[in-house]
Design a protein around this motif. Structure first.
Motif, short mmCIF file in Angstrom:
data_model
loop_
_atom_site.label_atom_id
_atom_site.label_comp_id
_atom_site.label_asym_id
_atom_site.label_seq_id
_atom_site.Cartn_x
_atom_site.Cartn_y
_atom_site.Cartn_z
N PRO A 44 0.81 -1.23 0.00
CA PRO A 44 0.00 0.00 0.00
C PRO A 44 0.84 1.29 0.00
CG PRO A 44 0.04 -0.95 2.20
CD PRO A 44 0.85 -1.88 1.33
N SER A 71 7.65 2.93 5.99
CA SER A 71 8.24 3.25 4.69
C SER A 71 8.09 2.14 3.66
CB SER A 71 9.73 3.57 4.85
OG SER A 71 9.92 4.61 5.79
N SER A 76 7.75 6.20 -1.12
CA SER A 76 7.60 7.58 -0.64
C SER A 76 8.95 8.13 -0.15
CB SER A 76 6.56 7.66 0.48
OG SER A 76 6.77 6.64 1.43
N SER A 93 11.85 4.12 8.08
CA SER A 93 11.61 3.16 9.15
C SER A 93 10.51 2.19 8.75
CB SER A 93 11.26 3.86 10.47
OG SER A 93 10.03 4.54 10.37
N ASP A 94 10.77 0.92 8.98
CA ASP A 94 9.76 -0.10 8.72
C ASP A 94 10.06 -1.33 9.57
OD1 ASP A 94 7.47 -0.31 6.43
OD2 ASP A 94 8.17 -2.30 7.02
N ASP A 96 9.49 -4.44 8.74
CA ASP A 96 9.71 -5.65 7.95
C ASP A 96 11.10 -5.61 7.28
OD1 ASP A 96 9.78 -7.60 6.01
OD2 ASP A 96 7.71 -7.34 5.39
N ASN A 99 11.16 -5.71 3.45
CA ASN A 99 10.85 -4.40 2.85
C ASN A 99 12.11 -3.54 2.80
OD1 ASN A 99 8.14 -4.67 2.31
ND2 ASN A 99 7.45 -3.70 4.20
N GLY A 121 12.50 -1.86 12.41
CA GLY A 121 11.93 -2.05 13.74
C GLY A 121 10.70 -1.16 13.90
N ALA A 123 8.72 1.92 14.21
CA ALA A 123 8.99 3.31 13.79
C ALA A 123 8.88 4.29 14.96
CB ALA A 123 8.00 3.70 12.69
N LEU A 124 7.95 4.02 15.87
CA LEU A 124 7.76 4.95 16.99
C LEU A 124 8.99 4.94 17.90
CD1 LEU A 124 4.83 4.02 15.96
CD2 LEU A 124 4.03 4.87 18.14
N PHE A 138 6.54 12.26 8.41
CA PHE A 138 5.45 11.68 7.63
C PHE A 138 4.97 10.41 8.32
CE2 PHE A 138 4.32 8.95 3.77
CZ PHE A 138 3.02 9.46 3.69
N ASP A 140 2.82 7.05 8.23
CA ASP A 140 2.14 6.09 7.33
C ASP A 140 2.27 4.67 7.89
OD1 ASP A 140 0.65 5.37 5.13
OD2 ASP A 140 2.31 5.40 3.71
N VAL A 141 2.23 4.55 9.22
CA VAL A 141 2.28 3.22 9.85
C VAL A 141 0.88 2.62 9.86
CG1 VAL A 141 4.32 3.53 11.35
CG2 VAL A 141 2.09 4.37 12.12
N GLN A 145 -2.24 2.73 15.01
CA GLN A 145 -1.14 3.35 15.77
C GLN A 145 -1.08 4.87 15.59
OE1 GLN A 145 2.30 1.33 14.24
NE2 GLN A 145 1.88 -0.51 15.39
C1 LIG Z 1 1.28 2.03 4.09
S1 LIG Z 1 2.79 1.17 4.15
C2 LIG Z 1 3.98 2.43 3.88
C3 LIG Z 1 4.03 2.89 2.46
C4 LIG Z 1 5.10 3.90 2.17
N1 LIG Z 1 4.99 5.05 3.04
C5 LIG Z 1 4.98 4.38 0.73
O1 LIG Z 1 4.04 5.13 0.46
O2 LIG Z 1 5.80 3.99 -0.10
C6 LIG Z 1 2.91 0.91 5.86
C7 LIG Z 1 4.19 0.22 6.29
O3 LIG Z 1 4.36 0.49 7.66
C8 LIG Z 1 4.93 -0.63 8.28
N2 LIG Z 1 4.57 -0.50 9.68
C9 LIG Z 1 3.36 -0.50 10.23
N3 LIG Z 1 3.43 -0.23 11.54
C10 LIG Z 1 4.76 -0.03 11.81
C11 LIG Z 1 5.49 0.32 12.96
N4 LIG Z 1 4.91 0.53 14.14
N5 LIG Z 1 6.81 0.43 12.84
C12 LIG Z 1 7.45 0.24 11.68
N6 LIG Z 1 6.80 -0.07 10.55
C13 LIG Z 1 5.47 -0.20 10.62
C14 LIG Z 1 4.39 -1.83 7.56
O4 LIG Z 1 5.34 -2.87 7.59
C15 LIG Z 1 4.20 -1.29 6.14
O5 LIG Z 1 5.27 -1.65 5.34
#
Ligand SMILES: C[S@@+](CC[C@H](N)C(=O)[O-])C[C@H]1O[C@@H](n2cnc3c(N)ncnc32)[C@H](O)[C@@H]1O
Length: 216
Positions: A44, A71, A76, A93-94, A96, A99, A121, A123-124, A138, A140-141, A145
């Motif tokens: 997404p 990320s 992005s 930050s992500d 996974d 990823n 790890g 992101a927060l 930005f 986007d988690v 959360q």
């Molecule tokens: C919507 S996607 C990010 C898309 C990216 N911003 C882009 O537009 O290219 C959300 C991502 O956040 C990661 N994610 C969700 N909660 C997270 C957290 N607390 N810490 C780190 N990564 C997290 C997920 O693994 C997922 O890959």
């Protein structure tokens, strides 16, 4: 492109979305490949319409030190790094690691790897332990959360800095009573950023909704 479920909202009229996506200039090969990968694998990503808005906000505000919470494959992140320019520094930050691996390869191909710090790890937590203030954060988690992400982001945002959050209309569910955790968290986030005495906030119904706040 416009009917790619990954890149569009569930509530904006199809002709409007197709019109907007039809106007966008063609992306370079790296971004196009990432868009295709995201569409095929249902990653997404924000897509090119929101990405352009994000890049524009970076350029207008002159943001150079940027933190991205969530990320994924780094789509992005590349837009942010390019917009921030040669002195820019973007913190990816992500949670996974796969990823992050894929993102690293794309950063190399896009020629921006030297401007990006990759954090794997929560992101927060990564944001909390990263020293210094940011010009733009930005969010986007995962949507449940968002209120916690806001609490983590505010102290790390410099005065005058921008807080940008994606998916704040959440498939058109945000305006309606909801029981699911994601929608309720988005609603709580939106109420908080509009009511916060130190945030000047606006919302744009582009794609899935983007909320933009400036820290006073
Ligand atoms: C919507 S996607 C990010 C898309 C990216 N911003 C882009 O537009 O290219 C959300 C991502 O956040 C990661 N994610 C969700 N909660 C997270 C957290 N607390 N810490 C780190 N990564 C997290 C997920 O693994 C997922 O890959």
């Amino acid at each position: 492109m416009a009917r790619n479920r990954n890149l569009t909202s569930a509530f904006v009229r199809q002709d409007i979305e197709e019109y907007i996506y039809g106007l966008l200039p063609k992306r370079d090969a790296v971004l196009r490949e990432m868009e295709a990968y995201a569409a095929k694998n249902r990653v997404p990503i924000i897509g090119p319409a929101v990405a352009r808005l994000l890049a524009l906000l970076v350029r207008i505000s002159g943001a150079e030190r940027i933190f991205e919470m969530g990320s994924a494959i780094g789509y992005s992140t590349i837009w942010l790094a390019r917009a921030a320019g040669p002195r820019g520094e973007v913190f990816y930050s992500d949670g996974d690691p796969e990823n992050a691996q894929r993102a690293r390869r794309s950063f190399q191909k896009a020629g921006v790897a030297h401007r990006i710090h990759v954090g794997v790890g929560d992101a927060l937590k990564i944001l909390k332990r990263t020293r210094g203030a940011f010009d733009l954060i930005f969010i986007d988690v995962d949507k449940h959360q968002y209120p916690a992400a806001l609490r983590a982001a505010l102290p790390k945002l410099r005065r005058g800095g921008l807080l940008v959050a994606d998916n704040t209309l959440w498939h058109g569910r945000a305006p309606h009573p909801a029981k699911d955790a994601a929608t309720r968290a988005i609603q709580k986030f939106n109420r908080a950023v509009f009511a916060h005495p130190r945030l000047d906030t606006s919302m744009i119904s582009l794609r899935d909704g983007v909320t933009i706040s400036r820290k006073l």
